[in-house]
Design a protein around this motif. Structure first.
Motif, PDB file in Angstrom:
ATOM      1  N   GLU A   1       0.070 -21.742   4.584  1.00  0.00           N
ATOM      2  CA  GLU A   1      -0.088 -20.346   4.985  1.00  0.00           C
ATOM      3  C   GLU A   1      -0.059 -20.249   6.502  1.00  0.00           C
ATOM      4  N   LEU A   2       1.133 -20.134   7.026  1.00  0.00           N
ATOM      5  CA  LEU A   2       1.376 -20.019   8.459  1.00  0.00           C
ATOM      6  C   LEU A   2       2.195 -18.761   8.725  1.00  0.00           C
ATOM      7  N   PRO A   3       2.190 -18.260   9.940  1.00  0.00           N
ATOM      8  CA  PRO A   3       2.961 -17.045  10.257  1.00  0.00           C
ATOM      9  C   PRO A   3       4.454 -17.342  10.419  1.00  0.00           C
TER      10      PRO A   3
ATOM     11  N   THR B   1      -9.874 -26.092  15.164  1.00  0.00           N
ATOM     12  CA  THR B   1     -10.321 -24.709  15.375  1.00  0.00           C
ATOM     13  C   THR B   1      -9.174 -23.717  15.162  1.00  0.00           C
ATOM     14  N   LEU B   2      -7.926 -24.212  15.205  1.00  0.00           N
ATOM     15  CA  LEU B   2      -6.769 -23.358  14.937  1.00  0.00           C
ATOM     16  C   LEU B   2      -6.500 -23.231  13.446  1.00  0.00           C
ATOM     17  N   GLY B   3      -7.201 -24.041  12.641  1.00  0.00           N
ATOM     18  CA  GLY B   3      -7.026 -23.988  11.193  1.00  0.00           C
ATOM     19  C   GLY B   3      -6.349 -25.200  10.599  1.00  0.00           C
TER      20      GLY B   3
ATOM     21  N   LEU C   1       3.310 -27.643  14.181  1.00  0.00           N
ATOM     22  CA  LEU C   1       3.524 -26.249  13.789  1.00  0.00           C
ATOM     23  C   LEU C   1       2.326 -25.372  14.130  1.00  0.00           C
ATOM     24  N   TYR C   2       1.126 -25.891  13.946  1.00  0.00           N
ATOM     25  CA  TYR C   2      -0.068 -25.125  14.333  1.00  0.00           C
ATOM     26  C   TYR C   2      -0.087 -24.888  15.843  1.00  0.00           C
ATOM     27  N   CYS C   3       0.347 -25.885  16.608  1.00  0.00           N
ATOM     28  CA  CYS C   3       0.450 -25.694  18.061  1.00  0.00           C
ATOM     29  C   CYS C   3       1.494 -24.637  18.391  1.00  0.00           C
ATOM     30  N   LEU C   4       2.621 -24.682  17.697  1.00  0.00           N
ATOM     31  CA  LEU C   4       3.701 -23.720  17.927  1.00  0.00           C
ATOM     32  C   LEU C   4       3.246 -22.303  17.623  1.00  0.00           C
ATOM     33  N   PHE C   5       2.577 -22.126  16.501  1.00  0.00           N
ATOM     34  CA  PHE C   5       2.198 -20.783  16.068  1.00  0.00           C
ATOM     35  C   PHE C   5       0.913 -20.263  16.698  1.00  0.00           C
ATOM     36  N   TYR C   6      -0.071 -21.145  16.888  1.00  0.00           N
ATOM     37  CA  TYR C   6      -1.403 -20.698  17.270  1.00  0.00           C
ATOM     38  C   TYR C   6      -1.912 -21.255  18.601  1.00  0.00           C
ATOM     39  N   GLY C   7      -1.271 -22.290  19.124  1.00  0.00           N
ATOM     40  CA  GLY C   7      -1.786 -22.933  20.328  1.00  0.00           C
ATOM     41  C   GLY C   7      -1.861 -21.990  21.518  1.00  0.00           C
TER      42      GLY C   7
ATOM     43  N   GLN D   1       5.636 -21.766  37.893  1.00  0.00           N
ATOM     44  CA  GLN D   1       6.767 -21.366  38.727  1.00  0.00           C
ATOM     45  C   GLN D   1       7.861 -20.628  37.964  1.00  0.00           C
ATOM     46  N   ARG D   2       8.023 -20.956  36.660  1.00  0.00           N
ATOM     47  CA  ARG D   2       9.084 -20.314  35.876  1.00  0.00           C
ATOM     48  C   ARG D   2       8.517 -19.417  34.775  1.00  0.00           C
ATOM     49  N   GLU D   3       7.198 -19.281  34.735  1.00  0.00           N
ATOM     50  CA  GLU D   3       6.525 -18.411  33.759  1.00  0.00           C
ATOM     51  C   GLU D   3       6.904 -18.751  32.323  1.00  0.00           C
ATOM     52  N   LEU D   4       6.985 -20.051  32.046  1.00  0.00           N
ATOM     53  CA  LEU D   4       7.330 -20.526  30.715  1.00  0.00           C
ATOM     54  C   LEU D   4       6.058 -20.771  29.906  1.00  0.00           C
ATOM     55  N   ASP D   5       6.061 -20.367  28.670  1.00  0.00           N
ATOM     56  CA  ASP D   5       4.934 -20.576  27.759  1.00  0.00           C
ATOM     57  C   ASP D   5       5.069 -21.975  27.150  1.00  0.00           C
ATOM     58  N   VAL D   6       4.102 -22.850  27.425  1.00  0.00           N
ATOM     59  CA  VAL D   6       4.171 -24.244  26.970  1.00  0.00           C
ATOM     60  C   VAL D   6       2.881 -24.625  26.248  1.00  0.00           C
ATOM     61  N   VAL D   7       3.020 -25.342  25.140  1.00  0.00           N
ATOM     62  CA  VAL D   7       1.887 -25.944  24.440  1.00  0.00           C
ATOM     63  C   VAL D   7       2.209 -27.415  24.220  1.00  0.00           C
ATOM     64  N   ILE D   8       1.179 -28.264  24.332  1.00  0.00           N
ATOM     65  CA  ILE D   8       1.394 -29.712  24.308  1.00  0.00           C
ATOM     66  C   ILE D   8       0.595 -30.364  23.179  1.00  0.00           C
ATOM     67  N   PRO D   9       1.241 -30.694  22.064  1.00  0.00           N
ATOM     68  CA  PRO D   9       0.565 -31.512  21.056  1.00  0.00           C
ATOM     69  C   PRO D   9       0.556 -32.979  21.500  1.00  0.00           C
ATOM     70  N   ARG D  10      -0.600 -33.619  21.406  1.00  0.00           N
ATOM     71  CA  ARG D  10      -0.701 -35.053  21.711  1.00  0.00           C
ATOM     72  C   ARG D  10      -0.811 -35.802  20.390  1.00  0.00           C
ATOM     73  N   LEU D  11       0.239 -36.499  20.047  1.00  0.00           N
ATOM     74  CA  LEU D  11       0.300 -37.166  18.757  1.00  0.00           C
ATOM     75  C   LEU D  11      -0.405 -38.523  18.802  1.00  0.00           C
ATOM     76  N   SER D  12      -1.108 -38.838  17.723  1.00  0.00           N
ATOM     77  CA  SER D  12      -1.614 -40.195  17.538  1.00  0.00           C
ATOM     78  C   SER D  12      -0.446 -41.061  17.063  1.00  0.00           C
TER      79      SER D  12
END
Length: 353
Positions: A20-22, A330-332, A264-270, A202-213
């Motif tokens: 159940e993701l958006p 906390t993002l689900g 995907l949780y980082c992409l949608f909710y991070g 500097q470029r106003e880019l929206d970035v999220v960083i998942p750190r994988l084990s």
């Protein structure tokens, strides 16, 4: 290998694709991924292809890799379709006109040298993929005004555990001796994260960083030299498991399906600019216990062998590296495959293809 005909693998894809993701955020959008045939990237593309086929998501996928034919072969295609385009591109090189002519709403940089033999035999390529390759992808995303950029980082940014914590939270910074060849991977991932912050400012880019084990699963490449990958290959072939140390290293691992749902949780909710650890306590294990578990499952033994100089040069010096994933939860997000289930599932799938 044709993973897409394996029933267990198809179950994994369906499970991830029906969370159940958006998903509507991707409807009619274009998703561009580097590292399209890699462990994580290929599974994620399988999920997106499933969404298109079963739910009519109408998400266009642009898959980047060093071989166009390898991309087609991996996804069982004869060529491009309305919703899938393969582009032959080494992300470390100048971006080709074919790629520059495309637009993308979401860009995911998943390409990286991620195993010891690559670290030791291609240390330059290891570094520049995480910096120059990343810069090329960031420039593309910023120029195309992408809605979000994902940079797949690593547990290795935390360095060695200094003995002052049980698990690495996102604000922990351990010790790395930067003046070594092996430091190329963790230091370039650290620099890559800093580069992402610069592009946000500097470029106003929206970035999220998942750190994988340390990630594993049936979509791993045959050339993967990580210890867990070698153990799994031996298990598939019903050979003795070769352990090239005492095996006391204690690490966090993730089955690829859990790693991809974490992305995907980082992409949608991070939250923009934030890093999130992807790991689960039920997949923390020492190398020797992992080797023993695989050997017992397939009916073989664990044997000890001293690594050669080339192999040893690529090994991590960290002996304890466990991630705290409370922030991602906390993002689900939650993991669905513990270590035993992930290992046996990987072996069972790879045995049939």
């Amino acid at each position: 290998m044709n993973l897409l005909i394996n029933e267990l693998y198809k179950e994994d894809i369906k499970h991830a694709a029906t969370l159940e993701l958006p998903w509507k955020k991707l409807s009619g959008k274009t998703v561009l991924l580097s590292g399209a045939t890699g462990l994580v990237g290929s599974f994620l593309i399988d999920v997106l292809n499933y969404r298109n086929a079963e739910f009519g998501s109408n998400t266009k996928i642009i898959a980047l890799g060093r071989s166009r034919q390898r991309i087609y072969d991996r996804f069982g295609l004869q060529g491009d379709t309305d919703l899938f385009k393969a582009i032959e591109q080494d992300v470390n090189d100048d971006l080709c006109p074919e790629l520059l002519s495309q637009n993308a709403d979401y860009v995911l940089h998943l390409a990286s040298n991620t195993h010891p033999l690559q670290y030791s035999t291609d240390p330059i390529g290891t570094i520049i993929t995480n910096i120059i390759g990343l810069r090329n992808m960031l420039d593309f995303a910023a120029d195309k005004k992408a809605e979000r950029f994902i940079f797949a980082s690593s547990v290795e940014v935390y360095g060695e555990n200094r003995g002052d914590t049980e698990r690495f939270a996102e604000d922990y910074l351990g010790y790395i001796d930067c003046n070594t060849m092996r430091a190329g991977y963790p230091e370039s991932k650290r620099a890559g994260e800093a580069l992402c912050q610069a592009y946000m400012k500097q470029r106003e880019l929206d970035v999220v960083i998942p750190r994988l084990s340390r990630t594993y699963g049936p979509s791993m490449l045959k050339t993967d030299t990580k210890a867990i990958s070698q153990f799994i290959k031996k298990g598939v072939d019903k050979e003795n498991i070769v352990l090239k140390s005492e095996g006391n290293q204690l690490y966090s691992y993730s089955y690829v399906a859990d790693a991809v749902t974490g992305v995907l949780y980082c992409l949608f909710y991070g939250k923009s600019g934030e890093a999130y650890n992807i790991a689960d306590p039920d997949s923390d294990i020492t190398l020797k216990d992992m080797a023993k578990a695989i050997a017992e499952y397939v009916g073989t033994e664990v044997i000890f062998e001293i690594p050669d100089a080339t192999e040893a040069a690529g090994y991590s010096k960290a002996t304890k590296a466990m991630l705290d994933s409370a922030k991602l939860k906390t993002l689900g997000w939650k993991a669905d495959y513990d270590m035993k289930r992930g290992l046996t599932r990987t072996i069972d799938i790879l045995r049939t293809i």
